[in-house]
Design a protein around this motif. Structure first.
Motif, PDB file in Angstrom:
ATOM      1  N   SER A 232       1.237  -1.635  -0.368  1.00  0.00           N
ATOM      2  CA  SER A 232      -0.018   0.062   0.409  1.00  0.00           C
ATOM      3  C   SER A 232       0.650   1.281  -0.086  1.00  0.00           C
ATOM      4  O   SER A 232       2.140   1.062   0.559  1.00  0.00           O
ATOM      5  CB  SER A 232      -0.716  -0.078   1.197  1.00  0.00           C
ATOM      6  OG  SER A 232      -1.911   1.123   1.134  1.00  0.00           O
ATOM      7  N   MET A 233       0.376   2.224  -0.288  1.00  0.00           N
ATOM      8  CA  MET A 233       1.436   3.593  -0.167  1.00  0.00           C
ATOM      9  C   MET A 233       1.370   3.548   1.215  1.00  0.00           C
ATOM     10  O   MET A 233       1.950   4.591   1.655  1.00  0.00           O
ATOM     11  CB  MET A 233      -0.149   4.640  -0.994  1.00  0.00           C
ATOM     12  CG  MET A 233       0.154   4.456  -2.557  1.00  0.00           C
ATOM     13  SD  MET A 233       1.940   4.516  -3.068  1.00  0.00           S
ATOM     14  CE  MET A 233       1.730   6.342  -3.147  1.00  0.00           C
ATOM     15  N   LYS A 234       0.473   3.703   2.240  1.00  0.00           N
ATOM     16  CA  LYS A 234       1.163   3.920   3.606  1.00  0.00           C
ATOM     17  C   LYS A 234       0.659   2.822   4.640  1.00  0.00           C
ATOM     18  O   LYS A 234       0.064   1.449   4.095  1.00  0.00           O
ATOM     19  CB  LYS A 234      -0.468   4.766   3.843  1.00  0.00           C
ATOM     20  CG  LYS A 234      -1.462   4.360   4.309  1.00  0.00           C
ATOM     21  CD  LYS A 234      -2.981   5.550   5.000  1.00  0.00           C
ATOM     22  CE  LYS A 234      -4.579   5.159   4.734  1.00  0.00           C
ATOM     23  NZ  LYS A 234      -4.936   6.287   4.742  1.00  0.00           N
ATOM     24  N   THR A 244       6.582  -0.054   3.744  1.00  0.00           N
ATOM     25  CA  THR A 244       5.287  -0.303   2.606  1.00  0.00           C
ATOM     26  C   THR A 244       6.339  -0.518   1.042  1.00  0.00           C
ATOM     27  O   THR A 244       7.915  -0.576   1.629  1.00  0.00           O
ATOM     28  CB  THR A 244       4.773   0.879   1.946  1.00  0.00           C
ATOM     29  OG1 THR A 244       5.434   2.116   1.597  1.00  0.00           O
ATOM     30  CG2 THR A 244       3.813   0.802   2.789  1.00  0.00           C
ATOM     31  N   HIS A 246       6.045   0.856  -1.020  1.00  0.00           N
ATOM     32  CA  HIS A 246       7.219   1.946  -1.555  1.00  0.00           C
ATOM     33  C   HIS A 246       8.071   2.794  -1.039  1.00  0.00           C
ATOM     34  O   HIS A 246       9.185   3.040  -1.534  1.00  0.00           O
ATOM     35  CB  HIS A 246       5.306   2.860  -2.171  1.00  0.00           C
ATOM     36  CG  HIS A 246       5.593   4.882  -1.747  1.00  0.00           C
ATOM     37  ND1 HIS A 246       6.249   4.859  -3.300  1.00  0.00           N
ATOM     38  CD2 HIS A 246       6.026   5.647  -1.277  1.00  0.00           C
ATOM     39  CE1 HIS A 246       6.230   6.351  -3.328  1.00  0.00           C
ATOM     40  NE2 HIS A 246       6.036   6.565  -2.219  1.00  0.00           N
ATOM     41  N   GLU A 247       7.586   2.532  -0.075  1.00  0.00           N
ATOM     42  CA  GLU A 247       9.097   2.654   0.723  1.00  0.00           C
ATOM     43  C   GLU A 247      10.468   1.617   0.640  1.00  0.00           C
ATOM     44  O   GLU A 247      11.675   2.473   0.912  1.00  0.00           O
ATOM     45  CB  GLU A 247       9.174   2.568   2.434  1.00  0.00           C
ATOM     46  CG  GLU A 247       7.806   3.645   2.800  1.00  0.00           C
ATOM     47  CD  GLU A 247       6.976   3.417   4.329  1.00  0.00           C
ATOM     48  OE1 GLU A 247       7.751   4.236   5.097  1.00  0.00           O
ATOM     49  OE2 GLU A 247       7.346   2.454   4.568  1.00  0.00           O
ATOM     50  N   THR A 251       8.859   3.034  -6.065  1.00  0.00           N
ATOM     51  CA  THR A 251       7.985   3.987  -5.866  1.00  0.00           C
ATOM     52  C   THR A 251       6.123   3.594  -6.854  1.00  0.00           C
ATOM     53  O   THR A 251       5.825   3.121  -8.391  1.00  0.00           O
ATOM     54  CB  THR A 251       8.039   4.776  -7.005  1.00  0.00           C
ATOM     55  OG1 THR A 251       9.918   5.006  -6.515  1.00  0.00           O
ATOM     56  CG2 THR A 251       8.418   6.345  -6.885  1.00  0.00           C
ATOM     57  N   GLY A 252       5.454   4.236  -5.933  1.00  0.00           N
ATOM     58  CA  GLY A 252       4.327   4.845  -5.898  1.00  0.00           C
ATOM     59  C   GLY A 252       3.473   2.929  -6.515  1.00  0.00           C
ATOM     60  O   GLY A 252       1.869   2.876  -6.639  1.00  0.00           O
ATOM     61  N   ASP A 254       0.858   0.493  -5.855  1.00  0.00           N
ATOM     62  CA  ASP A 254      -0.364   0.288  -4.871  1.00  0.00           C
ATOM     63  C   ASP A 254      -1.485  -0.647  -4.883  1.00  0.00           C
ATOM     64  O   ASP A 254      -1.866  -0.766  -6.232  1.00  0.00           O
ATOM     65  CB  ASP A 254      -0.748   1.709  -5.014  1.00  0.00           C
ATOM     66  CG  ASP A 254      -2.103   2.029  -4.192  1.00  0.00           C
ATOM     67  OD1 ASP A 254      -2.583   1.143  -3.663  1.00  0.00           O
ATOM     68  OD2 ASP A 254      -3.028   2.804  -4.623  1.00  0.00           O
ATOM     69  N   ASP A 256      -3.956  -1.857  -2.733  1.00  0.00           N
ATOM     70  CA  ASP A 256      -5.037  -2.094  -2.098  1.00  0.00           C
ATOM     71  C   ASP A 256      -6.726  -2.170  -3.237  1.00  0.00           C
ATOM     72  O   ASP A 256      -6.458  -1.866  -4.708  1.00  0.00           O
ATOM     73  CB  ASP A 256      -5.468  -0.555  -1.762  1.00  0.00           C
ATOM     74  CG  ASP A 256      -4.330  -0.335  -0.745  1.00  0.00           C
ATOM     75  OD1 ASP A 256      -3.691  -1.540  -0.210  1.00  0.00           O
ATOM     76  OD2 ASP A 256      -4.437   0.820  -0.035  1.00  0.00           O
ATOM     77  N   ARG A 317      -5.951   1.753 -13.603  1.00  0.00           N
ATOM     78  CA  ARG A 317      -4.761   1.586 -12.553  1.00  0.00           C
ATOM     79  C   ARG A 317      -4.403  -0.219 -12.597  1.00  0.00           C
ATOM     80  O   ARG A 317      -3.643  -0.065 -12.930  1.00  0.00           O
ATOM     81  CB  ARG A 317      -5.063   1.894 -11.312  1.00  0.00           C
ATOM     82  CG  ARG A 317      -3.685   1.101  -9.916  1.00  0.00           C
ATOM     83  CD  ARG A 317      -3.593   2.090  -8.272  1.00  0.00           C
ATOM     84  NE  ARG A 317      -4.830   1.808  -7.922  1.00  0.00           N
ATOM     85  CZ  ARG A 317      -5.026   0.759  -6.643  1.00  0.00           C
ATOM     86  NH1 ARG A 317      -4.004   0.181  -6.807  1.00  0.00           N
ATOM     87  NH2 ARG A 317      -6.141   1.017  -6.824  1.00  0.00           N
TER      88      ARG A 317
END
Length: 330
Positions: A232-234, A244, A246-247, A251-252, A254, A256, A317
Motif C-alpha cells: 500500500s502507499m501507507k 511499504t 513504496h518505501e 515507487t507508487g 499500490d 489496495d 490502475r
C-alpha cells in the motif's frame, strides 16, 4: 352536453400518464414494503477469505436493522465470475446481493475476452465495505528477514520460488505482478480458488510467499509467517514498523482494492439507498471498524456514486499492469 364513444384528448392524456406512472408507483410501493422475506448475500469466493469474513460481519447487524434474516452463501470459482453471474441474473428485487472484491468490476473485464455477463451493466454498486490492503508474507523458514533481503533473494533465484494468490487477476496476484515488474523479479505464480487455500500452502511451506489480504495476520502475530512489507502507499496501523513496498523503492506501489456490495441492475433506487444507509451506519460502529482493521483493512463507507467512481479509478490502475504483464483469466 353531447357525449361520444371516444375519450376526450384530456382523458386520453390522463390515462396514458397513469399507465406510464404505474410501474414507478409499483416499484415505490414495493420499496416501501421491502423487505418481507430473508435476504441473501452471495460471496463470490470460498469461505474464510476477506470477502467472506466482511460479509458475515456486516450480515448480522444488517439483518437486525432490516428486520429480516440475512443469509450468506458462498459461490466461489472463476475469480469471482460464478457468484457474480448468479447475482447479475437474479431478480432485481433487493433480495439478492453480491459481496465481492473490487476485481469483479475493475479487473475481470480486462482479463477475460468473454464473460457471461457485463459487470458494469448487469450489476449496480450498492455500498462499499472496506479498503483491503495486501501484506507480503513468507513461509516461516524463508531465508530473509527484511524486505531488502527478500527482494535480493528472489532476484538471485529467478524461477525457483513460487507464490500463491486467490486466482488469476485477484488483488494478491496483481500485487505479485506489480512487484515482479517494478523490481525486475521472476517467480512462479500458483493460482488458487481463494486466498484461504493459498494461505494454507504458505503455512505448510508448499509456497514461498504470497500477498495476504489480511486473513493471515493472526498467523503473523503467532510467528508462523514472516511479514515483510505492505503493498500500500501507507503503512498499516496494525504493524506501524513494517515498511511499504513504496518505501522499499518500488515507487507508487499500490495494490489496495475496495470490497463491497452490489445488486442486480434495475434494483429499485429506494432499496439500494436504504441498504447503503444501513451498511454505512454499521461501518461507523466501533465493532465493525475493529473487525475490518483486524483483517488489515479500513472501513470505507461511500455513497453508491462514490463507490462506482472508486471502481472506475481502480479499473484504470489495474488495467495498466494487466496489459503490461499480459495477464489473462483461466
Amino acid at each position: 352536453m353531447k357525449t361520444t364513444g371516444f375519450l376526450s384528448r384530456r382523458a386520453v392524456s390522463a390515462a396514458l400518464l397513469a399507465i406510464a406512472a404505474g410501474p414507478a408507483l409499483c416499484l415505490s410501493a414495493a420499496a416501501q414494503s421491502w423487505p418481507t422475506k430473508p435476504i441473501k448475500i452471495v460471496v463470490n469466493f470460498p469461505p474464510g477469505g476477506a470477502a467472506d469474513q466482511i460479509a458475515r460481519a456486516i450480515g448480522v447487524p444488517l439483518g437486525e436493522a432490516l428486520g429480516q434474516p440475512v443469509v450468506v452463501e458462498n459461490r466461489g470459482g472463476a475469480n469471482g465470475k460464478l457468484g457474480g453471474e448468479m447475482v447479475a441474473k437474479s431478480p432485481a428485487d433487493g433480495y439478492t446481493l453480491l459481496m465481492s472484491s473490487g476485481g469483479m468490476v475493475s479487473v475481470n473485464p480486462h482479463i477475460y475476452a468473454r464473460m457471461p455477463f457485463d459487470p458494469a451493466k448487469d450489476l449496480m454498486p450498492v455500498a462499499s465495505a472496506a479498503r483491503v490492503l495486501v501484506f507480503l508474507v513468507a513461509k516461516p523458514n524463508f531465508p530473509a528477514n527484511t524486505i531488502q533481503e527478500f527482494l535480493a533473494h528472489v532476484k538471485a533465484n529467478p524461477g525457483r520460488l513460487s507464490y500463491g494468490s486467490a486466482g488469476n487477476g485477484s488483488s494478491p496476484h496483481l500485487a505479485g505482478e506489480m512487484m515482479k515488474s517494478q523490481a525486475g523479479l521472476f517467480a512462479v505464480h500458483v493460482p488458487y480458488r481463494g486466498a484461504a487455500p493459498a494461505l494454507q500452502d504458505v503455512l505448510a511451506g508448499q509456497l514461498d510467499f504470497y500477498f495476504d489480504p489480511g486473513i493471515g495476520l493472526g498467523q503473523v502475530r503467532a510467528g508462523k509467517l514472516k511479514l515483510l512489507a505492505v503493498g500500500s502507499m501507507k503503512r498499516s496501523p496494525l504493524f506501524p514498523n513494517v515498511p511499504t513496498l513504496h518505501e522499499a523503492g518500488l515507487t507508487g506501489f499500490d495494490a489496495d482494492s475496495v470490497f463491497g456490495f452490489y445488486a442486480p441492475a434495475g434494483t429499485p433506487a429506494d432499496v439500494v439507498n436504504r441498504v447503503n444507509r444501513e451498511i454505512n451506519r454499521i461501518l461507523g460502529t466501533q465493532a465493525l471498524k475493529d473487525r475490518i482493521q483486524n483483517l488489515g483493512g479500513e472501513a470505507l463507507p461511500l455513497t453508491p456514486a462514490e463507490f462506482a467512481a472508486r471502481a472506475a479509478d481502480d479499473s484504470k490502475r489495474f488495467g495498466a499492469i494487466i496489459r503490461e504483464r499480459k495477464i489473462v483469466g483461466d
